[in-house]
Structure formats: C-alpha cells, structure tokens
Design a protein around this motif. Structure first.
Motif, PDB file in Angstrom:
ATOM      1  N   ARG A  48      -0.935  -7.449   3.362  1.00  0.00           N
ATOM      2  CA  ARG A  48      -1.672  -8.638   3.851  1.00  0.00           C
ATOM      3  C   ARG A  48      -1.211  -9.083   5.376  1.00  0.00           C
ATOM      4  NH1 ARG A  48      -1.563 -13.816   4.210  1.00  0.00           N
ATOM      5  NH2 ARG A  48       0.425 -14.168   3.724  1.00  0.00           N
ATOM      6  N   ARG A  49      -0.046  -9.180   5.485  1.00  0.00           N
ATOM      7  CA  ARG A  49       0.539  -9.399   6.856  1.00  0.00           C
ATOM      8  C   ARG A  49       0.149  -8.338   7.898  1.00  0.00           C
ATOM      9  NH1 ARG A  49       5.326 -12.718   6.750  1.00  0.00           N
ATOM     10  NH2 ARG A  49       5.231 -14.030   4.864  1.00  0.00           N
ATOM     11  N   GLY A  50       0.029  -7.056   7.604  1.00  0.00           N
ATOM     12  CA  GLY A  50      -0.424  -6.051   8.299  1.00  0.00           C
ATOM     13  C   GLY A  50      -2.069  -6.159   8.702  1.00  0.00           C
ATOM     14  N   ALA A  51      -2.702  -6.530   7.783  1.00  0.00           N
ATOM     15  CA  ALA A  51      -4.516  -6.815   7.914  1.00  0.00           C
ATOM     16  C   ALA A  51      -4.341  -7.942   8.917  1.00  0.00           C
ATOM     17  CB  ALA A  51      -5.013  -7.146   6.312  1.00  0.00           C
ATOM     18  N   GLN A  52      -3.477  -8.951   8.870  1.00  0.00           N
ATOM     19  CA  GLN A  52      -3.780 -10.115   9.530  1.00  0.00           C
ATOM     20  C   GLN A  52      -3.333  -9.468  11.137  1.00  0.00           C
ATOM     21  OE1 GLN A  52      -0.994 -12.964   8.433  1.00  0.00           O
ATOM     22  NE2 GLN A  52      -2.787 -14.126   7.342  1.00  0.00           N
ATOM     23  N   LEU A  53      -2.323  -8.703  11.420  1.00  0.00           N
ATOM     24  CA  LEU A  53      -1.970  -8.316  12.745  1.00  0.00           C
ATOM     25  C   LEU A  53      -3.007  -7.271  12.914  1.00  0.00           C
ATOM     26  CD1 LEU A  53       1.807  -7.369  12.108  1.00  0.00           C
ATOM     27  CD2 LEU A  53       0.932  -9.125  13.610  1.00  0.00           C
ATOM     28  N   GLN A  54      -3.752  -6.437  12.264  1.00  0.00           N
ATOM     29  CA  GLN A  54      -4.746  -5.523  12.594  1.00  0.00           C
ATOM     30  C   GLN A  54      -5.900  -6.323  13.068  1.00  0.00           C
ATOM     31  OE1 GLN A  54      -4.967  -1.812  12.248  1.00  0.00           O
ATOM     32  NE2 GLN A  54      -6.497  -2.563  13.603  1.00  0.00           N
ATOM     33  N   GLU A  55      -6.528  -7.482  12.325  1.00  0.00           N
ATOM     34  CA  GLU A  55      -7.658  -8.349  12.720  1.00  0.00           C
ATOM     35  C   GLU A  55      -7.294  -8.945  14.030  1.00  0.00           C
ATOM     36  OE1 GLU A  55     -10.252 -11.897  10.830  1.00  0.00           O
ATOM     37  OE2 GLU A  55      -8.331 -11.804  10.572  1.00  0.00           O
ATOM     38  N   ASP A  56      -6.063  -9.452  14.360  1.00  0.00           N
ATOM     39  CA  ASP A  56      -5.817  -9.852  15.650  1.00  0.00           C
ATOM     40  C   ASP A  56      -5.848  -9.048  16.770  1.00  0.00           C
ATOM     41  OD1 ASP A  56      -2.906 -12.244  14.585  1.00  0.00           O
ATOM     42  OD2 ASP A  56      -5.029 -12.483  14.611  1.00  0.00           O
ATOM     43  N   SER A  57      -5.248  -7.651  16.399  1.00  0.00           N
ATOM     44  CA  SER A  57      -5.600  -6.671  17.299  1.00  0.00           C
ATOM     45  C   SER A  57      -6.781  -6.532  17.536  1.00  0.00           C
ATOM     46  CB  SER A  57      -4.700  -5.382  16.891  1.00  0.00           C
ATOM     47  OG  SER A  57      -5.164  -4.223  17.697  1.00  0.00           O
ATOM     48  N   ASP A  58      -7.597  -6.107  16.500  1.00  0.00           N
ATOM     49  CA  ASP A  58      -9.009  -5.824  16.685  1.00  0.00           C
ATOM     50  C   ASP A  58     -10.004  -6.776  17.564  1.00  0.00           C
ATOM     51  OD1 ASP A  58      -9.610  -4.472  13.240  1.00  0.00           O
ATOM     52  OD2 ASP A  58      -8.770  -3.566  15.305  1.00  0.00           O
ATOM     53  N   ALA A 116      -7.919  -6.189   4.666  1.00  0.00           N
ATOM     54  CA  ALA A 116      -7.523  -7.319   3.710  1.00  0.00           C
ATOM     55  C   ALA A 116      -7.841  -7.006   2.464  1.00  0.00           C
ATOM     56  CB  ALA A 116      -8.483  -8.652   4.016  1.00  0.00           C
ATOM     57  N   GLU A 117      -8.907  -6.031   2.207  1.00  0.00           N
ATOM     58  CA  GLU A 117      -9.311  -5.436   0.774  1.00  0.00           C
ATOM     59  C   GLU A 117      -8.198  -4.823   0.121  1.00  0.00           C
ATOM     60  OE1 GLU A 117     -12.831  -6.387   3.303  1.00  0.00           O
ATOM     61  OE2 GLU A 117     -11.201  -5.268   3.655  1.00  0.00           O
ATOM     62  N   ASN A 118      -7.372  -3.920   1.026  1.00  0.00           N
ATOM     63  CA  ASN A 118      -6.516  -3.252   0.597  1.00  0.00           C
ATOM     64  C   ASN A 118      -5.223  -3.971   0.145  1.00  0.00           C
ATOM     65  OD1 ASN A 118      -7.656  -0.646   1.020  1.00  0.00           O
ATOM     66  ND2 ASN A 118      -6.468   0.006   2.875  1.00  0.00           N
ATOM     67  N   ALA A 119      -5.128  -5.019   0.657  1.00  0.00           N
ATOM     68  CA  ALA A 119      -3.937  -5.954   0.335  1.00  0.00           C
ATOM     69  C   ALA A 119      -4.243  -6.448  -1.179  1.00  0.00           C
ATOM     70  CB  ALA A 119      -3.833  -7.248   1.311  1.00  0.00           C
ATOM     71  N   GLY A 120      -5.466  -6.954  -1.278  1.00  0.00           N
ATOM     72  CA  GLY A 120      -5.913  -7.252  -2.708  1.00  0.00           C
ATOM     73  C   GLY A 120      -5.900  -6.196  -3.680  1.00  0.00           C
ATOM     74  N   ARG A 121      -6.320  -4.990  -3.093  1.00  0.00           N
ATOM     75  CA  ARG A 121      -6.194  -3.671  -4.318  1.00  0.00           C
ATOM     76  C   ARG A 121      -4.686  -3.359  -4.467  1.00  0.00           C
ATOM     77  NH1 ARG A 121     -10.287  -1.112   0.168  1.00  0.00           N
ATOM     78  NH2 ARG A 121     -12.260  -1.916  -1.045  1.00  0.00           N
ATOM     79  N   VAL A 122      -3.748  -3.536  -3.569  1.00  0.00           N
ATOM     80  CA  VAL A 122      -2.273  -3.324  -3.799  1.00  0.00           C
ATOM     81  C   VAL A 122      -1.763  -4.229  -4.637  1.00  0.00           C
ATOM     82  CG1 VAL A 122      -0.132  -3.046  -2.961  1.00  0.00           C
ATOM     83  CG2 VAL A 122      -2.012  -1.927  -1.652  1.00  0.00           C
ATOM     84  N   ARG A 123      -2.291  -5.559  -4.590  1.00  0.00           N
ATOM     85  CA  ARG A 123      -1.854  -6.706  -5.431  1.00  0.00           C
ATOM     86  C   ARG A 123      -2.222  -6.184  -7.029  1.00  0.00           C
ATOM     87  NH1 ARG A 123      -3.911 -11.516  -6.778  1.00  0.00           N
ATOM     88  NH2 ARG A 123      -2.312 -13.273  -7.392  1.00  0.00           N
ATOM     89  N   ARG A 124      -3.583  -5.996  -6.796  1.00  0.00           N
ATOM     90  CA  ARG A 124      -4.037  -5.550  -8.098  1.00  0.00           C
ATOM     91  C   ARG A 124      -3.282  -4.643  -9.368  1.00  0.00           C
ATOM     92  NH1 ARG A 124      -8.676  -7.704  -5.832  1.00  0.00           N
ATOM     93  NH2 ARG A 124      -9.485  -5.742  -5.007  1.00  0.00           N
ATOM     94  N   ILE A 125      -3.001  -3.671  -8.318  1.00  0.00           N
ATOM     95  CA  ILE A 125      -2.353  -2.515  -8.736  1.00  0.00           C
ATOM     96  C   ILE A 125      -0.882  -2.927  -9.432  1.00  0.00           C
ATOM     97  CG2 ILE A 125      -1.124  -0.153  -8.347  1.00  0.00           C
ATOM     98  CD1 ILE A 125      -3.261   0.487  -6.562  1.00  0.00           C
ATOM     99  N   GLY A 126      -0.175  -3.819  -8.717  1.00  0.00           N
ATOM    100  CA  GLY A 126       1.067  -4.307  -9.126  1.00  0.00           C
ATOM    101  C   GLY A 126       0.933  -5.022 -10.303  1.00  0.00           C
ATOM    102  N   ILE A 127      -0.216  -5.901 -10.493  1.00  0.00           N
ATOM    103  CA  ILE A 127      -0.231  -6.528 -11.782  1.00  0.00           C
ATOM    104  C   ILE A 127      -0.513  -5.608 -12.800  1.00  0.00           C
ATOM    105  CG2 ILE A 127      -1.839  -8.260 -12.777  1.00  0.00           C
ATOM    106  CD1 ILE A 127      -2.151  -9.349 -10.101  1.00  0.00           C
ATOM    107  N   ALA A 128      -1.536  -4.583 -12.493  1.00  0.00           N
ATOM    108  CA  ALA A 128      -1.793  -3.677 -13.593  1.00  0.00           C
ATOM    109  C   ALA A 128      -0.532  -3.012 -14.183  1.00  0.00           C
ATOM    110  CB  ALA A 128      -2.970  -2.551 -13.120  1.00  0.00           C
ATOM    111  N   ALA A 129       0.374  -2.552 -13.316  1.00  0.00           N
ATOM    112  CA  ALA A 129       1.741  -1.988 -13.670  1.00  0.00           C
ATOM    113  C   ALA A 129       2.444  -2.970 -14.477  1.00  0.00           C
ATOM    114  CB  ALA A 129       2.657  -1.931 -12.487  1.00  0.00           C
ATOM    115  N   LEU A 130       2.272  -4.149 -14.435  1.00  0.00           N
ATOM    116  CA  LEU A 130       3.169  -5.144 -15.155  1.00  0.00           C
ATOM    117  C   LEU A 130       2.122  -5.135 -16.585  1.00  0.00           C
ATOM    118  CD1 LEU A 130       3.847  -8.186 -12.850  1.00  0.00           C
ATOM    119  CD2 LEU A 130       5.431  -6.363 -13.686  1.00  0.00           C
TER     120      LEU A 130
END
Lengths: 81, 198
Positions: free
Chosen positions: B185-195, B112-126
């Motif tokens: 974010r969706r991937g993190a949700q699926l990973q958590e369900d799997s874990d 979930a942390e990586n989803a937040g980091r990628v989102r912040r990188i997108g905002i930084a690009a803008l």
C-alpha cells in the motif's frame, strides 16, 4: 487542491500548443496534460524552469495559491489582520 | 534472470497459475458432484481398502477393510467442512495471484489494487488455517469413532487419538502477508506520487 495551475491560459496567450511545449520542455504530452488539468501532485523545479523559459513567464503566472478553508490570503506588507 | 516483464519468471508463474486455476475448478466440481451424490442418491460409499494419514513428515497406513462402508453423513461432513471450503479458498487465492502476476508482467507492481489483493491473500491464509483445524478435528473424530472400534484395527495394536492443533506456520505466514500488504500500500502511494510528478 490549494494550488491552481493556469498553464492553459499562458499557453493560449503565447499561442503555443501542448505538443509543441511538451517537446520544447522535454516531457511527454501526457505529463504536460496532467499538469495543465490540475491533476499533478508535484512539479520538479527543472520542469517549472523549462516551462517559464519557453513561455517567457514567471512561476506566479502559471501557479496560484488558493486557500482551501476560504480564509483571506495574507497581505504582501505582512499585515495579517 | 528477469522477474518482471513479458519474458520473465512472472510470466512463467502466470501460466502455471492459469493451469492451477482450471485444476482447482475441476476439483471443486468433483467435490460438488460427490456432495450431491452423497446427499441425494442415498446409500453409503463402498469401504476403502485402507486409510492413510499424512502429516508433519509422518505417514501412517492402516491396511484392511474399513467397516461395511462409510456413512454418507461423514462424507457430507468432510466434504462440506473441509474439502469444499479449502478448495474454494485456494481458488480465490489463485485468482488474486493471477491478477498480481498480470501486473508484474506489465511491470507495474505497485498498484493500489495489488495491496488489496495481497491483503485478501493474507486473510485467506488465516481462513485456510481455520479450515484445516476444523478439518483435522472432523477427520480425527471420524478415525476415532469409525475406524478405531474395528476389530481389525484394534488387532493391529494401533491407537487413534484426536489432537487438533491449528497450523501455526499458516497463521504466521497469514500475518506476515498482511504486513506485506501494508508495504504494498505504501509502495502504491509512492508510485502514484511518482506518476503524478511532472
């Protein structure tokens, strides 16, 4: 959560340790601990089958449904009033 | 070729990003020093021997003394509105990428942390696109007001004009990265369900 897991109660009745049961079922101690502590989101039927086989019990002995909104459960004969 | 794990491309990038991190900190330290020097020590910078502008595959070089010196207000303006914000944003992005690479080296990409980091990188690009836009306007205004009136510049026959358009490529990639953040974010949700499936 609506499903309560009573694995610890059945393990105590059968005098089976976590490590022993995990080895017999074929899952890790960590995963069995997740299940025992009600943290699991899902359980495979194969895992449930293995647990019931090793503990000589039924799924209903381990799993209990508790309505989340406090409403009374439906009676076994179908009456819902 | 392995992309994740201890001996993988992610590990190589992790090392490169660590070097870039310290390089960016050094660049910011130099910029801060120049700002302080320009703001408090007074005077103006010695005139450079020429101006070179690069962009869109084109490089324009004007050789000749650029006036008597560059007023410190322009130095503060360019450093404060362009150089410092850009380098701070780049440093932030590098920091987020380092953390993402660490999770890839640990072979746990869908956090979930990586989803937040990628989102912040997108905002930084803008944000970088905005900083670049402002910077182009400031630099262009500097060239038009300080360089083009010079006799030597006019004698060369060159003409300076300010056209400040936002970098739409950077905007496009910023939006694309924001969409990828949702995928993470969706991937993190699926990973958590799997874990948490026993």
């Amino acid at each position: 959560m609506g499903i309560n897991v009573h694995l610890d109660r059945v393990m105590m009745d059968r005098r089976v340790s976590l490590t022993d049961l995990a080895a017999r079922v074929g899952i890790t101690n960590a995963n069995l601990s997740i299940l025992k502590n009600n943290k699991a989101k899902a359980i495979r039927l194969s895992t449930l089958e293995a647990i019931c086989r090793e503990l000589q019990c039924q799924p209903g002995d381990i799993l209990e449904y508790v309505p989340g909104d406090g409403s009374a459960p439906v009676n076994g004969d179908g009456d819902s009033d | 070729m392995r992309y994740m794990g201890k001996k993988s491309l992610s590990r190589v990038l992790q090392i490169a990003l660590a070097a870039a991190w310290y390089g960016a900190i050094a660049a910011i330290a130099v910029a801060v020093f120049l700002v302080v020097r320009a703001a408090f020590w007074g005077g103006s910078l010695p005139p450079p021997s020429g101006i070179q502008v690069n962009g869109a595959g084109l490089s324009l070089l004007f050789q000749g003394p650029v006036g008597q010196g560059i007023n410190r207000t322009w130095v503060l303006l360019m450093l404060g509105t362009v150089f410092l914000p850009a380098w701070v944003t780049v440093l932030y992005v590098i920091g987020q990428l380092r953390r993402i690479m660490a999770s890839l080296v640990a072979e746990r990409p869908f956090l979930a942390e990586n989803a937040g980091r990628v989102r912040r990188i997108g905002i930084a690009a803008l944000v970088l696109a905005l900083v670049q836009w402002v910077g182009n306007m400031v630099a262009g205004t500097f060239v038009v007001t300080q360089i083009s009136p010079l006799e030597s510049f006019r004698a060369s026959g060159a003409e300076a004009r300010v056209t400040a358009n936002p970098d739409m490529t950077l905007v496009f990639f910023g939006v694309l990265i924001l969409i990828l953040a949702e995928v993470f974010r969706r991937g993190a949700q699926l990973q958590e369900d799997s874990d948490l499936t026993v």
